[in-house]
Write a protein that holds these residues in place. Structure first.
Motif, PDB file in Angstrom:
ATOM      1  N   ASP A 119      58.635   4.038  -2.183  1.00  0.00           N
ATOM      2  CA  ASP A 119      57.088   3.651  -1.236  1.00  0.00           C
ATOM      3  C   ASP A 119      57.595   4.201   0.696  1.00  0.00           C
ATOM      4  O   ASP A 119      57.290   3.003   1.181  1.00  0.00           O
ATOM      5  CB  ASP A 119      56.996   2.492  -0.885  1.00  0.00           C
ATOM      6  CG  ASP A 119      57.808   1.190  -1.062  1.00  0.00           C
ATOM      7  OD1 ASP A 119      58.457   1.097  -0.444  1.00  0.00           O
ATOM      8  OD2 ASP A 119      57.251  -0.214  -0.854  1.00  0.00           O
ATOM      9  N   GLU A 120      59.036   4.069   1.267  1.00  0.00           N
ATOM     10  CA  GLU A 120      59.275   3.523   1.948  1.00  0.00           C
ATOM     11  C   GLU A 120      60.491   5.810   2.600  1.00  0.00           C
ATOM     12  O   GLU A 120      61.372   5.226   2.028  1.00  0.00           O
ATOM     13  CB  GLU A 120      59.968   2.929   3.000  1.00  0.00           C
ATOM     14  CG  GLU A 120      60.026   2.614   4.739  1.00  0.00           C
ATOM     15  CD  GLU A 120      59.790   3.245   5.117  1.00  0.00           C
ATOM     16  OE1 GLU A 120      58.810   4.915   5.589  1.00  0.00           O
ATOM     17  OE2 GLU A 120      58.356   2.639   5.612  1.00  0.00           O
ATOM     18  N   ILE A 121      60.674   5.377   3.444  1.00  0.00           N
ATOM     19  CA  ILE A 121      61.818   6.801   4.005  1.00  0.00           C
ATOM     20  C   ILE A 121      63.445   6.072   4.214  1.00  0.00           C
ATOM     21  O   ILE A 121      62.845   4.725   3.562  1.00  0.00           O
ATOM     22  CB  ILE A 121      61.269   7.800   5.106  1.00  0.00           C
ATOM     23  CG1 ILE A 121      61.705   7.118   6.469  1.00  0.00           C
ATOM     24  CG2 ILE A 121      60.708   8.555   5.435  1.00  0.00           C
ATOM     25  CD1 ILE A 121      62.734   6.804   7.337  1.00  0.00           C
ATOM     26  N   GLY A 122      64.305   6.577   4.020  1.00  0.00           N
ATOM     27  CA  GLY A 122      65.182   5.894   4.483  1.00  0.00           C
ATOM     28  C   GLY A 122      66.712   6.546   3.614  1.00  0.00           C
ATOM     29  O   GLY A 122      67.577   5.765   3.440  1.00  0.00           O
ATOM     30  N   GLY A 123      66.326   6.469   1.932  1.00  0.00           N
ATOM     31  CA  GLY A 123      67.318   6.594   1.058  1.00  0.00           C
ATOM     32  C   GLY A 123      68.583   5.557   1.109  1.00  0.00           C
ATOM     33  O   GLY A 123      68.035   4.274   0.505  1.00  0.00           O
ATOM     34  N   THR A 124      69.724   6.318   0.668  1.00  0.00           N
ATOM     35  CA  THR A 124      70.520   4.870   0.656  1.00  0.00           C
ATOM     36  C   THR A 124      70.442   4.189   1.740  1.00  0.00           C
ATOM     37  O   THR A 124      70.784   2.699   0.965  1.00  0.00           O
ATOM     38  CB  THR A 124      71.898   5.894   0.795  1.00  0.00           C
ATOM     39  OG1 THR A 124      72.922   5.382  -0.098  1.00  0.00           O
ATOM     40  CG2 THR A 124      72.392   5.545   2.120  1.00  0.00           C
ATOM     41  N   TRP A 125      70.072   4.075   2.778  1.00  0.00           N
ATOM     42  CA  TRP A 125      69.637   3.194   3.513  1.00  0.00           C
ATOM     43  C   TRP A 125      68.302   1.673   3.410  1.00  0.00           C
ATOM     44  O   TRP A 125      68.877   1.082   4.140  1.00  0.00           O
ATOM     45  CB  TRP A 125      70.011   3.712   5.330  1.00  0.00           C
ATOM     46  CG  TRP A 125      71.358   3.899   5.153  1.00  0.00           C
ATOM     47  CD1 TRP A 125      71.805   5.538   5.358  1.00  0.00           C
ATOM     48  CD2 TRP A 125      72.588   3.607   5.487  1.00  0.00           C
ATOM     49  NE1 TRP A 125      73.190   6.063   5.427  1.00  0.00           N
ATOM     50  CE2 TRP A 125      73.681   4.701   5.304  1.00  0.00           C
ATOM     51  CE3 TRP A 125      73.203   2.331   4.499  1.00  0.00           C
ATOM     52  CZ2 TRP A 125      74.581   4.412   5.453  1.00  0.00           C
ATOM     53  CZ3 TRP A 125      74.786   2.320   5.010  1.00  0.00           C
ATOM     54  CH2 TRP A 125      75.783   3.039   5.382  1.00  0.00           C
ATOM     55  N   ARG A 126      67.906   2.124   2.961  1.00  0.00           N
ATOM     56  CA  ARG A 126      66.515   1.658   2.314  1.00  0.00           C
ATOM     57  C   ARG A 126      66.884   0.787   1.289  1.00  0.00           C
ATOM     58  O   ARG A 126      66.504  -0.544   0.933  1.00  0.00           O
ATOM     59  CB  ARG A 126      65.553   2.616   2.152  1.00  0.00           C
ATOM     60  CG  ARG A 126      64.191   2.020   1.480  1.00  0.00           C
ATOM     61  CD  ARG A 126      63.384   2.289   0.755  1.00  0.00           C
ATOM     62  NE  ARG A 126      63.542   2.766  -0.556  1.00  0.00           N
ATOM     63  CZ  ARG A 126      64.469   4.121  -0.364  1.00  0.00           C
ATOM     64  NH1 ARG A 126      63.896   4.954   0.934  1.00  0.00           N
ATOM     65  NH2 ARG A 126      65.125   4.764  -1.326  1.00  0.00           N
ATOM     66  N   GLU A 127      67.629   1.792   0.192  1.00  0.00           N
ATOM     67  CA  GLU A 127      67.808   1.597  -0.983  1.00  0.00           C
ATOM     68  C   GLU A 127      68.979   0.151  -1.041  1.00  0.00           C
ATOM     69  O   GLU A 127      68.705  -0.894  -1.519  1.00  0.00           O
ATOM     70  CB  GLU A 127      68.829   2.224  -1.909  1.00  0.00           C
ATOM     71  CG  GLU A 127      68.338   2.555  -3.405  1.00  0.00           C
ATOM     72  CD  GLU A 127      66.847   2.697  -4.204  1.00  0.00           C
ATOM     73  OE1 GLU A 127      66.195   3.510  -2.855  1.00  0.00           O
ATOM     74  OE2 GLU A 127      66.736   3.691  -4.427  1.00  0.00           O
ATOM     75  N   ASN A 128      70.182   0.010  -0.657  1.00  0.00           N
ATOM     76  CA  ASN A 128      71.567  -0.124  -0.393  1.00  0.00           C
ATOM     77  C   ASN A 128      70.700  -2.044   0.188  1.00  0.00           C
ATOM     78  O   ASN A 128      70.747  -1.965   1.224  1.00  0.00           O
ATOM     79  CB  ASN A 128      72.693   0.456  -0.281  1.00  0.00           C
ATOM     80  CG  ASN A 128      72.991   0.927  -1.047  1.00  0.00           C
ATOM     81  OD1 ASN A 128      73.688   0.673  -2.135  1.00  0.00           O
ATOM     82  ND2 ASN A 128      72.416   2.113  -0.920  1.00  0.00           N
ATOM     83  N   ARG A 129      70.272  -2.730  -0.119  1.00  0.00           N
ATOM     84  CA  ARG A 129      70.269  -4.392   1.098  1.00  0.00           C
ATOM     85  C   ARG A 129      71.834  -4.954   0.051  1.00  0.00           C
ATOM     86  O   ARG A 129      70.737  -6.402   0.344  1.00  0.00           O
ATOM     87  CB  ARG A 129      69.038  -3.797   0.295  1.00  0.00           C
ATOM     88  CG  ARG A 129      67.984  -3.996   0.400  1.00  0.00           C
ATOM     89  CD  ARG A 129      66.793  -3.302  -0.716  1.00  0.00           C
ATOM     90  NE  ARG A 129      65.550  -2.591  -0.017  1.00  0.00           N
ATOM     91  CZ  ARG A 129      64.997  -3.201   1.662  1.00  0.00           C
ATOM     92  NH1 ARG A 129      64.424  -3.728   1.855  1.00  0.00           N
ATOM     93  NH2 ARG A 129      63.910  -2.099   1.967  1.00  0.00           N
ATOM     94  N   TYR A 130      72.674  -4.962  -0.318  1.00  0.00           N
ATOM     95  CA  TYR A 130      73.253  -5.786  -0.343  1.00  0.00           C
ATOM     96  C   TYR A 130      73.763  -6.418   0.524  1.00  0.00           C
ATOM     97  O   TYR A 130      73.646  -6.230   2.177  1.00  0.00           O
ATOM     98  CB  TYR A 130      74.404  -5.605  -1.591  1.00  0.00           C
ATOM     99  CG  TYR A 130      75.418  -4.221  -0.890  1.00  0.00           C
ATOM    100  CD1 TYR A 130      76.472  -4.471  -0.398  1.00  0.00           C
ATOM    101  CD2 TYR A 130      75.196  -3.654  -1.239  1.00  0.00           C
ATOM    102  CE1 TYR A 130      77.616  -3.945  -0.489  1.00  0.00           C
ATOM    103  CE2 TYR A 130      76.024  -1.981  -0.916  1.00  0.00           C
ATOM    104  CZ  TYR A 130      77.022  -2.528  -0.481  1.00  0.00           C
ATOM    105  OH  TYR A 130      77.610  -1.431   0.396  1.00  0.00           O
ATOM    106  N   PRO A 131      74.344  -7.793   0.299  1.00  0.00           N
ATOM    107  CA  PRO A 131      74.296  -8.445   1.821  1.00  0.00           C
ATOM    108  C   PRO A 131      76.253  -7.550   2.250  1.00  0.00           C
ATOM    109  O   PRO A 131      76.826  -7.358   1.382  1.00  0.00           O
ATOM    110  CB  PRO A 131      75.596 -10.177   1.313  1.00  0.00           C
ATOM    111  CG  PRO A 131      74.126  -9.930  -0.351  1.00  0.00           C
ATOM    112  CD  PRO A 131      74.144  -8.696  -0.759  1.00  0.00           C
ATOM    113  N   GLY A 132      76.138  -7.277   3.292  1.00  0.00           N
ATOM    114  CA  GLY A 132      77.680  -6.578   4.134  1.00  0.00           C
ATOM    115  C   GLY A 132      77.296  -5.270   3.879  1.00  0.00           C
ATOM    116  O   GLY A 132      78.288  -4.396   4.044  1.00  0.00           O
ATOM    117  N   CYS A 133      76.196  -5.169   3.600  1.00  0.00           N
ATOM    118  CA  CYS A 133      76.190  -2.915   3.583  1.00  0.00           C
ATOM    119  C   CYS A 133      76.224  -2.659   5.223  1.00  0.00           C
ATOM    120  O   CYS A 133      75.444  -2.666   6.312  1.00  0.00           O
ATOM    121  CB  CYS A 133      74.904  -2.725   2.842  1.00  0.00           C
ATOM    122  SG  CYS A 133      74.736  -1.382   2.397  1.00  0.00           S
ATOM    123  N   ALA A 134      76.715  -1.519   5.303  1.00  0.00           N
ATOM    124  CA  ALA A 134      77.085  -1.785   6.425  1.00  0.00           C
ATOM    125  C   ALA A 134      77.856   0.403   6.521  1.00  0.00           C
ATOM    126  O   ALA A 134      78.159   0.860   4.909  1.00  0.00           O
ATOM    127  CB  ALA A 134      77.932  -2.024   7.504  1.00  0.00           C
TER     128      ALA A 134
END
Ligand code: NAP
Length: 490
Positions: free
Chosen positions: A40-55
């Motif tokens: 429902d939003e753009i961003g691909g992997t950076w929208r999808e991966n919401r785990y703590p520490g993701c960078a």
């Protein structure tokens, strides 16, 4: 099914970095295009991966578009939210919103040789099917999208919370829980330190130790940000310097393994500085040459592993029970929250897209057998199809966005040439591809990636079908000055 008359010049699948880069180029060219995004939003992997520490472990000033430098990166390595904000900004700045259709999952796409047009079947979030047509199809679906769920006996019986790093919800808390993490790759090494902070107890199930170097993530001072803002040349010089440092590392993978030995020594010192227990240190020390798997960057991982409330389990996982993971040494590790940091299937995204080219050939099946492409972008028997960040175009040492921008340039060039010649279709000459794949195999043979470890870089037959085995400069040269004789226009 709605069989509309909707015909676009170009349909792009995916609104991550790849789809957005393609959209910016298409917008500048004045072509008609549509970007389909299943979320429902753009961003691909950076929208999808919401785990703590993701960078991101590539410096932000290098992991951003060359045409959209960002003086405001807050630190050397940006976290997922900051990258997502950057992408949202790009979509607004380049006025891509009207071209993006979210909640639109491509189910299949079929090429019609008589017209040179792709018919794309799209499902909406509420299940409505719709067909649209496109004179070219661009796949920006990403290699790190389909999570790998390991085939562990009893996993389906687990009664606690079970999460893959890629399906993490922001509200999830491990506070006071006994947590297990399976996997110590890039995602595992990022998620382990914050989980160790919050969990009652953390058990890390490691199959293969990773080489981990210091990350040295530093904040850009206000003065630096101000200087970058007022003097774009200074910011560009910073990017150029970052690029040069990372390029040098790339040469170590294929040509100068001696450099890797020096880096291994640095990683051993990094480990020794944080872990005083020699047995634990030994168990965390890899037995393969650095670079065979992705080199990880973290200042927090080893200190987390040295905590008294963190257990490292290195025996193979035998089975999963409703509230425990049992390892081959017979130990029952009690957990009520199990995290799978077990990676992705690099061709998974293609497997689930039914893209049918000439002679009924299906892209996912072709790639599952052997991902044969030309320069990672075009595929024999798939005219008017372009793959972004596809096979043999990822990198282990620097920003893949450099590769992506070259791919976008090639795609635009081939489309322009097709139209200039009044042709219906452009496709790679099938006879060019075996030579290219032989080159990939030959150049990968002596590389560190094929030096004996198990990684997602290699396919089931042990061939490198993920990474580009040369320099970025060479790739850019080959794509931005293409040999047009390698393609047919008809
Ligand atoms: P990964 O590198 O494939 O690591 C998967 C981990 O799970 C490995 O440690 C693997 O062990 C382990 N594993 C898999 N199946 C297992 C099983 N059945 N039992 C025990 N252990 C098992 O996946 P990832 O960490 O998600 O990273 C994938 C890629 O995503 C990275 O290489 C990188 O390109 C990208 N990424 C990048 C960033 C970034 O900072 N830019 C962050 C996250 C991810 P083995 O090593 O023994 O196979």
């Amino acid at each position: 099914m709605t069989e509309g008359d909707e015909l676009h010049d170009v349909v792009v699948v995916g609104a991550g970095f790849a789809g957005i880069a393609m959209g910016v180029a298409l917008k500048a060219s004045g072509r008609d295009f549509l970007i389909l995004e299943k979320a429902d939003e753009i961003g691909g992997t950076w929208r999808e991966n919401r785990y703590p520490g993701c960078a991101c472990d590539v410096p932000a000033h290098l992991y951003s578009f060359s045409f959209e430098p960002n003086p405001y990166w807050s630190k050397t390595f940006a976290d997922a939210d900051e990258i997502q904000d950057y992408l949202l900004y790009c979509v607004e700045k380049y006025a891509l919103r009207p071209h993006v259709r979210t909640d639109a999952t491509v189910q299949h796409a079929r090429y019609d040789a008589a017209t040179g047009v792709w018919t794309v079947t799209v499902a909406s979030a509420w299940g409505e099917l719709r067909q649209l047509r496109a004179r070219a199809l661009v796949l920006g679906v990403g290699a790190l999208h389909e999570p790998v769920v390991p085939d562990l006996p009893g996993l389906e019986t687990f009664e606690g919370e079970l999460r893959h790093t890629a399906t993490w919800d922001r509200g999830l808390s491990v506070q006071g829980r006994r947590v297990g993490v399976i996997g110590t790759g890039s995602s595992g090494v990022q998620i382990i330190p914050p989980l160790a902070e919050d969990a009652a107890h953390l058990t890390v199930f490691q199959r293969t130790p990773a080489w981990v170097l210091p990350r040295d993530n530093t904040d850009y001072s206000e003065a630096t940000i101000d200087r970058f803002e007022r003097h774009p040349m200074v910011m560009r010089a910073h990017r150029t310097q970052l690029r040069a440092t990372h390029d040098a590392r790339g040469r170590a993978f294929t040509d100068h393994p001696g450099l890797l030995r020096a880096m291994q020594l640095r990683a051993r010192r990094h480990l020794a500085a944080a872990v005083s227990d020699p047995t634990l240190r030994e168990r965390l020390t890899p037995g393969y040459t650095m670079g065979c798997k992705r080199i990880l960057l973290s200042d927090a991982y080893y200190p987390a592993m040295a905590r008294p409330d963190v257990t490292l389990a290195t025996d193979a996982i035998e089975r999963v029970e409703p509230r425990a993971v049992v390892t081959a040494d017979g130990t029952r590790h009690e957990v009520d929250f199990l995290v799978l940091a077990t990676g992705f299937d690099p061709i998974g995204s293609y497997r689930y897209l039914g893209v049918a080219g000439l002679d009924g050939r299906v892209l996912g099946q072709e790639f599952a057998h052997d991902a044969q492409t030309y320069l990672g972008v075009t595929v024999p028997a798939f005219p008017n199809l372009f793959v972004l960040l596809g096979p043999n175009t990822l990198l282990g040492h620097t920003s893949v966005l450099l590769m992506l921008e070259a791919q976008v340039a090639l795609t635009m060039r081939l489309l322009d040439e097709r139209d200039r010649r009044g042709a219906r279709a452009v496709q790679v000459r099938p006879e060019v591809v075996p030579g290219f794949m032989a080159e990939i195999d030959r150049r990968s043979e002596g590389s560190v990636w094929e030096s004996g470890c198990h990684s997602w870089y290699l396919d089931d037959a042990g061939r490198n079908r993920t990474l580009w085995p040369g320099s970025v400069r060479e790739y850019e040269r080959r794509l931005t000055r293409p040999e047009l004789v390698d393609y047919t226009f008809g």
